[in-house]
Design a protein around this motif. Structure first.
Motif, PDB file in Angstrom:
ATOM      1  N   LEU A   1      32.866 -13.546  -5.323  1.00  0.00           N
ATOM      2  CA  LEU A   1      32.115 -14.536  -6.090  1.00  0.00           C
ATOM      3  C   LEU A   1      32.089 -15.870  -5.370  1.00  0.00           C
ATOM      4  O   LEU A   1      31.044 -16.545  -5.300  1.00  0.00           O
ATOM      5  N   ARG A   2      33.226 -16.263  -4.808  1.00  0.00           N
ATOM      6  CA  ARG A   2      33.291 -17.548  -4.106  1.00  0.00           C
ATOM      7  C   ARG A   2      32.313 -17.582  -2.938  1.00  0.00           C
ATOM      8  O   ARG A   2      31.639 -18.588  -2.699  1.00  0.00           O
ATOM      9  N   ARG A   3      32.220 -16.451  -2.209  1.00  0.00           N
ATOM     10  CA  ARG A   3      31.325 -16.394  -1.054  1.00  0.00           C
ATOM     11  C   ARG A   3      29.873 -16.587  -1.485  1.00  0.00           C
ATOM     12  O   ARG A   3      29.120 -17.341  -0.857  1.00  0.00           O
ATOM     13  N   VAL A   4      29.492 -15.926  -2.561  1.00  0.00           N
ATOM     14  CA  VAL A   4      28.121 -16.049  -3.053  1.00  0.00           C
ATOM     15  C   VAL A   4      27.817 -17.494  -3.451  1.00  0.00           C
ATOM     16  O   VAL A   4      26.793 -18.068  -3.065  1.00  0.00           O
ATOM     17  N   LEU A   5      28.729 -18.089  -4.218  1.00  0.00           N
ATOM     18  CA  LEU A   5      28.498 -19.425  -4.746  1.00  0.00           C
ATOM     19  C   LEU A   5      28.548 -20.495  -3.660  1.00  0.00           C
ATOM     20  O   LEU A   5      27.676 -21.386  -3.601  1.00  0.00           O
ATOM     21  N   GLU A   6      29.548 -20.444  -2.794  1.00  0.00           N
ATOM     22  CA  GLU A   6      29.726 -21.519  -1.821  1.00  0.00           C
ATOM     23  C   GLU A   6      28.718 -21.452  -0.678  1.00  0.00           C
ATOM     24  O   GLU A   6      28.301 -22.498  -0.162  1.00  0.00           O
ATOM     25  N   THR A   7      28.343 -20.244  -0.257  1.00  0.00           N
ATOM     26  CA  THR A   7      27.334 -20.173   0.806  1.00  0.00           C
ATOM     27  C   THR A   7      25.987 -20.690   0.307  1.00  0.00           C
ATOM     28  O   THR A   7      25.267 -21.374   1.042  1.00  0.00           O
ATOM     29  N   GLU A   8      25.660 -20.381  -0.940  1.00  0.00           N
ATOM     30  CA  GLU A   8      24.408 -20.891  -1.497  1.00  0.00           C
ATOM     31  C   GLU A   8      24.466 -22.399  -1.681  1.00  0.00           C
ATOM     32  O   GLU A   8      23.478 -23.106  -1.415  1.00  0.00           O
ATOM     33  N   SER A   9      25.607 -22.922  -2.121  1.00  0.00           N
ATOM     34  CA  SER A   9      25.745 -24.371  -2.271  1.00  0.00           C
ATOM     35  C   SER A   9      25.593 -25.076  -0.933  1.00  0.00           C
ATOM     36  O   SER A   9      24.923 -26.114  -0.837  1.00  0.00           O
TER      37      SER A   9
ATOM     38  N   ARG B   1      23.954 -23.964   1.664  1.00  0.00           N
ATOM     39  CA  ARG B   1      22.548 -23.842   2.059  1.00  0.00           C
ATOM     40  C   ARG B   1      21.688 -24.905   1.372  1.00  0.00           C
ATOM     41  O   ARG B   1      20.864 -25.570   2.012  1.00  0.00           O
ATOM     42  N   LEU B   2      21.903 -25.050   0.063  1.00  0.00           N
ATOM     43  CA  LEU B   2      21.132 -26.041  -0.684  1.00  0.00           C
ATOM     44  C   LEU B   2      21.445 -27.462  -0.219  1.00  0.00           C
ATOM     45  O   LEU B   2      20.547 -28.314  -0.142  1.00  0.00           O
ATOM     46  N   ALA B   3      22.715 -27.715   0.084  1.00  0.00           N
ATOM     47  CA  ALA B   3      23.098 -29.046   0.555  1.00  0.00           C
ATOM     48  C   ALA B   3      22.387 -29.385   1.863  1.00  0.00           C
ATOM     49  O   ALA B   3      21.988 -30.536   2.096  1.00  0.00           O
ATOM     50  N   ALA B   4      22.224 -28.355   2.726  1.00  0.00           N
ATOM     51  CA  ALA B   4      21.613 -28.585   4.039  1.00  0.00           C
ATOM     52  C   ALA B   4      20.115 -28.860   3.964  1.00  0.00           C
ATOM     53  O   ALA B   4      19.530 -29.350   4.940  1.00  0.00           O
TER      54      ALA B   4
ATOM     55  N   ARG C   1      32.807 -27.847  10.909  1.00  0.00           N
ATOM     56  CA  ARG C   1      31.602 -27.109  11.309  1.00  0.00           C
ATOM     57  C   ARG C   1      30.620 -26.978  10.145  1.00  0.00           C
ATOM     58  O   ARG C   1      29.398 -27.051  10.338  1.00  0.00           O
ATOM     59  N   ILE C   2      31.155 -26.775   8.944  1.00  0.00           N
ATOM     60  CA  ILE C   2      30.285 -26.713   7.765  1.00  0.00           C
ATOM     61  C   ILE C   2      29.592 -28.053   7.564  1.00  0.00           C
ATOM     62  O   ILE C   2      28.376 -28.124   7.354  1.00  0.00           O
ATOM     63  N   ALA C   3      30.376 -29.132   7.627  1.00  0.00           N
ATOM     64  CA  ALA C   3      29.818 -30.471   7.429  1.00  0.00           C
ATOM     65  C   ALA C   3      28.787 -30.801   8.506  1.00  0.00           C
ATOM     66  O   ALA C   3      27.731 -31.393   8.216  1.00  0.00           O
ATOM     67  N   GLU C   4      29.066 -30.411   9.757  1.00  0.00           N
ATOM     68  CA  GLU C   4      28.123 -30.665  10.844  1.00  0.00           C
ATOM     69  C   GLU C   4      26.806 -29.924  10.613  1.00  0.00           C
ATOM     70  O   GLU C   4      25.716 -30.472  10.842  1.00  0.00           O
ATOM     71  N   ALA C   5      26.908 -28.671  10.172  1.00  0.00           N
ATOM     72  CA  ALA C   5      25.698 -27.873   9.941  1.00  0.00           C
ATOM     73  C   ALA C   5      24.837 -28.488   8.838  1.00  0.00           C
ATOM     74  O   ALA C   5      23.601 -28.526   8.941  1.00  0.00           O
ATOM     75  N   ILE C   6      25.497 -28.972   7.789  1.00  0.00           N
ATOM     76  CA  ILE C   6      24.755 -29.622   6.704  1.00  0.00           C
ATOM     77  C   ILE C   6      24.119 -30.911   7.217  1.00  0.00           C
ATOM     78  O   ILE C   6      22.954 -31.204   6.928  1.00  0.00           O
ATOM     79  N   ALA C   7      24.872 -31.688   7.985  1.00  0.00           N
ATOM     80  CA  ALA C   7      24.352 -32.945   8.536  1.00  0.00           C
ATOM     81  C   ALA C   7      23.136 -32.702   9.430  1.00  0.00           C
ATOM     82  O   ALA C   7      22.212 -33.521   9.473  1.00  0.00           O
ATOM     83  N   LYS C   8      23.132 -31.561  10.134  1.00  0.00           N
ATOM     84  CA  LYS C   8      22.015 -31.216  11.031  1.00  0.00           C
ATOM     85  C   LYS C   8      20.864 -30.543  10.291  1.00  0.00           C
ATOM     86  O   LYS C   8      19.901 -30.113  10.915  1.00  0.00           O
ATOM     87  N   GLN C   9      21.009 -30.415   8.976  1.00  0.00           N
ATOM     88  CA  GLN C   9      19.972 -29.812   8.136  1.00  0.00           C
ATOM     89  C   GLN C   9      19.666 -28.379   8.571  1.00  0.00           C
ATOM     90  O   GLN C   9      18.508 -27.957   8.624  1.00  0.00           O
ATOM     91  N   ASP C  10      20.746 -27.631   8.841  1.00  0.00           N
ATOM     92  CA  ASP C  10      20.616 -26.235   9.283  1.00  0.00           C
ATOM     93  C   ASP C  10      21.213 -25.328   8.203  1.00  0.00           C
ATOM     94  O   ASP C  10      22.418 -25.053   8.210  1.00  0.00           O
TER      95      ASP C  10
ATOM     96  N   LEU D   1      20.991 -22.069   7.542  1.00  0.00           N
ATOM     97  CA  LEU D   1      21.552 -20.792   7.974  1.00  0.00           C
ATOM     98  C   LEU D   1      22.932 -20.984   8.603  1.00  0.00           C
ATOM     99  O   LEU D   1      23.865 -20.216   8.338  1.00  0.00           O
ATOM    100  N   LEU D   2      23.067 -22.010   9.438  1.00  0.00           N
ATOM    101  CA  LEU D   2      24.354 -22.285  10.072  1.00  0.00           C
ATOM    102  C   LEU D   2      25.379 -22.737   9.041  1.00  0.00           C
ATOM    103  O   LEU D   2      26.558 -22.363   9.117  1.00  0.00           O
ATOM    104  N   ALA D   3      24.955 -23.531   8.056  1.00  0.00           N
ATOM    105  CA  ALA D   3      25.868 -23.976   6.998  1.00  0.00           C
ATOM    106  C   ALA D   3      26.408 -22.786   6.215  1.00  0.00           C
ATOM    107  O   ALA D   3      27.606 -22.712   5.914  1.00  0.00           O
ATOM    108  N   SER D   4      25.529 -21.831   5.888  1.00  0.00           N
ATOM    109  CA  SER D   4      25.959 -20.636   5.163  1.00  0.00           C
ATOM    110  C   SER D   4      26.900 -19.791   6.017  1.00  0.00           C
ATOM    111  O   SER D   4      27.921 -19.296   5.535  1.00  0.00           O
TER     112      SER D   4
END
Length: 217
Positions: A79-87, A89-92, A177-186, A188-191
Motif C-alpha cells: 500500500l505504501r508503494r502505491v500511495l507514495e509513488t503516486e504522491s 509523481r504528482l508532486a513532480a 534523489r527523490i527530492a532532486e527528481a521532483i525538483a527537475k519535474q521528472d 517517472l524518475l520521482a516514482s
C-alpha cells in the motif's frame, strides 16, 4: 489544546516510541494520574487511539495497546508503494517543485556530515518535512489522509529495527534523489526513486527487526 487532545498526543507518542508496548493496559485511573488530567479526557483520548488502530478493547482486560507484527509489514509496504509513488509523481508535475531543490541539499548535507546521525531525531524530522511537502505538492487530500494513517503504523514497525548509521546515511541519499527528481519535474524518475527507497527500507526492517525493549506502565 484541550485536555483530551493533550492526553491523546502524549499517549500516541508513548505508543509510537514503544514506551507503551503492545499489550500495555490503558487503565483510566493510572493514566489520569500520570498525565495530570481527569478520567474523562483520558477516556476520550483512549477512544481516539482505538479509532486509529493503536489500541484495542478486549473483554476482561479493558483497553490495551494493539499488537504490531512483521507479518503485516509486506502488505503495508504494498500500500505504501502505491500511495507514495503516486504522491511523488504528482508532486513532480505540480507548481511547487521549486521547494524540493533546497530539500535535496539538506539531505546531501546529512550524508556529508553523517556524524549527525548519531542522534537520529533531527533526521527523522527532516523526513517528516519532506513527507509534508510532497503531500502538499501532490494536492490530493485522499492520498495524504491514507498516508497519514499508514505512517503511524509504519512508525511502530520501524522501531523494531534498530537505528543504523549506515542505513540512515543510505536513506538520506535515497531521499535526496527523490527530492532532486521532483525538483527537475521528472515524474517517472520521482516514482522510480521512491520505489527504490521503499524496497531498501523494507529489506532493512525485515533483516534487522527485533522486539524493542519497552515497559508496561
Amino acid at each position: 489544546m484541550r485536555a483530551s487532545e493533550r492526553a491523546y498526543v502524549a499517549l500516541r507518542r508513548d505508543i509510537l516510541n514503544w514506551d507503551l508496548p503492545p499489550g500495555s493496559v490503558l487503565a483510566e485511573v493510572e493514566l489520569s494520574e500520570r498525565l495530570g488530567v481527569s478520567r474523562t479526557p483520558v477516556r476520550e483520548a483512549v477512544a481516539k487511539l482505538v479509532a486509529d488502530g493503536l489500541a484495542d478493547a478486549q473483554r476482561g482486560r479493558g483497553t490495551v495497546v494493539s499488537d504490531v507484527s512483521l507479518d503485516d509489514l509486506e502488505d503495508m509496504f504494498v500500500l505504501r508503494r502505491v500511495l507514495e509513488t503516486e504522491s511523488a509523481r504528482l508532486a513532480a508535475i505540480s507548481d511547487q517543485t521549486h521547494r524540493f531543490a533546497p530539500l535535496a541539499d539538506r539531505f546531501r548535507g546529512v550524508v556529508q556530515h553523517s556524524e549527525t546521525l548519531e542522534e537520529p531525531g533531527p533526521y527523522y524530522q527532516l523526513i517528516n518535512t519532506m513527507d509534508e511537502l510532497i503531500d502538499e505538492a501532490a494536492g490530493n487530500s485522499y492520498l495524504s489522509s491514507a498516508l497519514t494513517n499508514l505512517r503511524v503504523h509504519l512508525a511502530r514497525v520501524r522501531r523494531m529495527a534498530k537505528d543504523d548509521r549506515a542505513r540512515l546515511a543510505a536513506s538520506a541519499v535515497e531521499h535526496s534523489r527523490i527530492a532532486e527528481a521532483i525538483a527537475k519535474q521528472d515524474p517517472l524518475l520521482a516514482s522510480a526513486a521512491t520505489t527504490m527507497h521503499l524496497q531498501a527500507s523494507l529489506d532493512h526492517i525485515l533483516t534487522h527487526a527485533e522486539t524493542p525493549k519497552g515497559r508496561h506502565d
